[in-house]
Design a protein around this motif. Structure first.
Motif, PDB file in Angstrom:
ATOM      1  N   HIS A  83     -43.587   4.950 -20.525  1.00 44.68           N
ATOM      2  CA  HIS A  83     -44.436   4.610 -21.663  1.00 44.68           C
ATOM      3  C   HIS A  83     -45.862   5.095 -21.382  1.00 44.68           C
ATOM      4  CE1 HIS A  83     -46.591   2.416 -24.721  1.00 44.68           C
ATOM      5  NE2 HIS A  83     -45.421   2.172 -25.301  1.00 44.68           N
ATOM      6  N   SER A  84     -46.444   5.814 -22.321  1.00 43.72           N
ATOM      7  CA  SER A  84     -47.756   6.433 -22.095  1.00 43.72           C
ATOM      8  C   SER A  84     -48.846   5.422 -21.756  1.00 43.72           C
ATOM      9  CB  SER A  84     -48.165   7.269 -23.312  1.00 43.72           C
ATOM     10  OG  SER A  84     -48.263   6.440 -24.459  1.00 43.72           O
ATOM     11  N   SER A  85     -48.756   4.210 -22.261  1.00 41.00           N
ATOM     12  CA  SER A  85     -49.789   3.199 -21.980  1.00 41.00           C
ATOM     13  C   SER A  85     -49.612   2.531 -20.621  1.00 41.00           C
ATOM     14  CB  SER A  85     -49.781   2.114 -23.060  1.00 41.00           C
ATOM     15  OG  SER A  85     -50.146   2.657 -24.305  1.00 41.00           O
ATOM     16  N   LEU A  86     -48.491   2.763 -19.973  1.00 39.27           N
ATOM     17  CA  LEU A  86     -48.215   2.082 -18.702  1.00 39.27           C
ATOM     18  C   LEU A  86     -48.210   3.012 -17.501  1.00 39.27           C
ATOM     19  CD1 LEU A  86     -45.289  -0.237 -19.886  1.00 39.27           C
ATOM     20  CD2 LEU A  86     -47.754  -0.713 -19.882  1.00 39.27           C
ATOM     21  N   LYS A  87     -48.274   4.324 -17.741  1.00 38.85           N
ATOM     22  CA  LYS A  87     -48.113   5.291 -16.657  1.00 38.85           C
ATOM     23  C   LYS A  87     -49.136   5.153 -15.533  1.00 38.85           C
ATOM     24  CE  LYS A  87     -45.396   8.987 -18.534  1.00 38.85           C
ATOM     25  NZ  LYS A  87     -45.194  10.413 -18.518  1.00 38.85           N
ATOM     26  N   ASP A  88     -50.336   4.675 -15.836  1.00 40.00           N
ATOM     27  CA  ASP A  88     -51.369   4.561 -14.809  1.00 40.00           C
ATOM     28  C   ASP A  88     -51.492   3.156 -14.234  1.00 40.00           C
ATOM     29  OD1 ASP A  88     -52.041   7.272 -14.978  1.00 40.00           O
ATOM     30  OD2 ASP A  88     -53.417   6.912 -16.641  1.00 40.00           O
TER      31      ASP A  88
END
Length: 116
Positions: A83-88
């Motif tokens: 998920h793009s919001s969780l990658k970092d």
């Protein structure tokens, strides 16, 4: 002074699932991320504990399971990890450990599920 990095939350996948937050599919994870953002703000999500769940959705049973061997399943972890919001967001395995290989086995599963 106080800033956004002085305090944060840790989301535990098994605890969330046992509390009734589905995360088996991409749309489930999208809803989950939206809920976290609406309730506490994604800027406060500081850590994710990764573990599958022996218990069913909403069962309130906190029994961690190896990745892909529980009710969340590989598809749910693939959706969560990519998920793009969780990658970092830092993620820590919190799976059962009976042998020294257990952590490495779970880490290898996670790596295979993560988009390059």
């Amino acid at each position: 002074g106080f800033n956004n990095r002085d305090i944060g939350i840790c989301f535990d996948t098994c605890h969330g699932y046992a509390a009734g937050y589905p995360m088996e599919t991409v749309s489930d994870v999208n809803r989950l991320v939206g809920t976290i953002d609406a309730e506490v703000g994604l800027q406060y999500l500081a850590l994710i504990h990764l573990n599958d769940s022996k218990g069913s959705l909403g069962s309130r049973i906190d029994r961690h399971q190896h990745i892909g061997y529980g009710k969340i399943g590989l598809g749910g972890f693939r959706a969560l990890l990519n998920h793009s919001s969780l990658k970092d967001i830092p993620m820590i395995l919190e799976t059962p450990k009976k042998s020294a290989r257990d952590d490495l086995n779970n880490l290898n599963v996670i790596r295979k599920l993560t988009d390059k």
